[in-house]
Design a protein around this motif. Structure first.
Motif, PDB file in Angstrom:
ATOM      1  N   GLU A  75      21.748  12.097 -10.664  1.00  0.00           N
ATOM      2  CA  GLU A  75      21.454  11.873 -12.088  1.00  0.00           C
ATOM      3  C   GLU A  75      22.218  10.671 -12.619  1.00  0.00           C
ATOM      4  OE1 GLU A  75      22.348  15.531 -14.019  1.00  0.00           O
ATOM      5  OE2 GLU A  75      20.538  16.526 -13.293  1.00  0.00           O
ATOM      6  N   GLY A  90      20.699   7.509 -11.206  1.00  0.00           N
ATOM      7  CA  GLY A  90      19.411   7.249 -11.855  1.00  0.00           C
ATOM      8  C   GLY A  90      19.583   6.661 -13.243  1.00  0.00           C
ATOM      9  N   ILE A  91      20.498   7.205 -14.007  1.00  0.00           N
ATOM     10  CA  ILE A  91      20.756   6.684 -15.349  1.00  0.00           C
ATOM     11  C   ILE A  91      21.306   5.273 -15.272  1.00  0.00           C
ATOM     12  CG2 ILE A  91      22.205   6.988 -17.410  1.00  0.00           C
ATOM     13  CD1 ILE A  91      21.885  10.032 -16.935  1.00  0.00           C
ATOM     14  N   ALA A 139      20.757   3.112 -12.892  1.00  0.00           N
ATOM     15  CA  ALA A 139      19.664   2.232 -12.460  1.00  0.00           C
ATOM     16  C   ALA A 139      18.731   1.912 -13.631  1.00  0.00           C
ATOM     17  CB  ALA A 139      18.882   2.888 -11.326  1.00  0.00           C
ATOM     18  N   ILE A 140      18.465   2.898 -14.485  1.00  0.00           N
ATOM     19  CA  ILE A 140      17.611   2.651 -15.647  1.00  0.00           C
ATOM     20  C   ILE A 140      18.265   1.656 -16.592  1.00  0.00           C
ATOM     21  CG2 ILE A 140      16.661   3.730 -17.738  1.00  0.00           C
ATOM     22  CD1 ILE A 140      16.111   6.219 -15.961  1.00  0.00           C
ATOM     23  N   PHE A 141      19.575   1.811 -16.847  1.00  0.00           N
ATOM     24  CA  PHE A 141      20.283   0.855 -17.705  1.00  0.00           C
ATOM     25  C   PHE A 141      20.290  -0.546 -17.092  1.00  0.00           C
ATOM     26  CE2 PHE A 141      22.553   4.532 -19.773  1.00  0.00           C
ATOM     27  CZ  PHE A 141      21.974   4.334 -21.014  1.00  0.00           C
ATOM     28  N   LEU A 188      18.038  -1.834 -15.003  1.00  0.00           N
ATOM     29  CA  LEU A 188      16.694  -2.396 -15.126  1.00  0.00           C
ATOM     30  C   LEU A 188      16.399  -2.827 -16.556  1.00  0.00           C
ATOM     31  CD1 LEU A 188      14.626  -0.044 -12.806  1.00  0.00           C
ATOM     32  CD2 LEU A 188      15.235  -2.426 -12.409  1.00  0.00           C
ATOM     33  N   ALA A 189      16.853  -2.048 -17.538  1.00  0.00           N
ATOM     34  CA  ALA A 189      16.660  -2.434 -18.937  1.00  0.00           C
ATOM     35  C   ALA A 189      17.433  -3.714 -19.250  1.00  0.00           C
ATOM     36  CB  ALA A 189      17.097  -1.305 -19.862  1.00  0.00           C
ATOM     37  N   ILE A 229       5.583  -1.656 -13.666  1.00  0.00           N
ATOM     38  CA  ILE A 229       6.626  -0.818 -14.268  1.00  0.00           C
ATOM     39  C   ILE A 229       6.220   0.646 -14.215  1.00  0.00           C
ATOM     40  CG2 ILE A 229       7.673  -0.206 -16.494  1.00  0.00           C
ATOM     41  CD1 ILE A 229       7.962  -3.199 -17.032  1.00  0.00           C
ATOM     42  N   ALA A 252       8.383   3.248 -12.228  1.00  0.00           N
ATOM     43  CA  ALA A 252       8.931   4.363 -13.008  1.00  0.00           C
ATOM     44  C   ALA A 252       8.405   5.697 -12.489  1.00  0.00           C
ATOM     45  CB  ALA A 252       8.590   4.195 -14.478  1.00  0.00           C
ATOM     46  N   SER A 275      10.262   6.333  -9.246  1.00  0.00           N
ATOM     47  CA  SER A 275      11.683   6.574  -9.517  1.00  0.00           C
ATOM     48  C   SER A 275      11.909   7.914 -10.194  1.00  0.00           C
ATOM     49  CB  SER A 275      12.248   5.476 -10.417  1.00  0.00           C
ATOM     50  OG  SER A 275      12.062   4.223  -9.853  1.00  0.00           O
ATOM     51  N   GLY A 276      11.024   8.270 -11.094  1.00  0.00           N
ATOM     52  CA  GLY A 276      11.189   9.524 -11.816  1.00  0.00           C
ATOM     53  C   GLY A 276      10.620  10.736 -11.112  1.00  0.00           C
TER      54      GLY A 276
END
Length: 121
Positions: free
Chosen positions: A11, A14-15, A17-19, A21-22, A74, A78, A81-82
């Protein structure tokens, strides 16, 4: 020092990686791409990419750039990834269906690229 359970580690990664990518997307949108052509360069209808980028080239040829280069890749990334979180919520069968749908979409685009570039020309 206590070890974190694998689920918490996944978790957190993953968080992060999302930050990341953003952050990369924000940087890409902030800077103007200064790619141009010279006056002596011959004009071509489109550039031929290696086969690995073929599906994206097909998307760029037939769709608007924001949809073909941003939205669909994307959504695919996504979705894959999700997938672990979707499997927890929806179940393994739905996770397999989602993965196979995304995988089949990319394979169809790749096959379309191969047929279009090598057999139709």
């Amino acid at each position: 020092m206590a070890r974190l359970p694998l689920k918490h580690l996944i978790e957190k990664e993953g968080i992060a990686a999302i930050f990341f990518l953003a952050f990369c997307l924000a940087l890409a949108l902030m800077f103007q791409a200064s790619v141009g052509t010279s006056n002596q360069a011959p004009s071509v209808s489109h550039a031929v990419a290696p086969w690995i980028f073929g599906p994206f080239q097909i998307l760029l040829l037939y769709l608007p750039p924001r949809v073909g280069a941003l939205l669909i890749p994307i959504l695919i990334i996504a979705g894959i990834s999700g997938l672990p979180w979707l499997v927890d919520g929806l179940g393994v069968k739905w996770g397999q269906r989602i993965f196979m749908t995304l995988f089949a979409f990319v394979c169809v685009l790749l096959l379309w690229f191969v047929v279009k570039e090598f057999w139709w020309t």
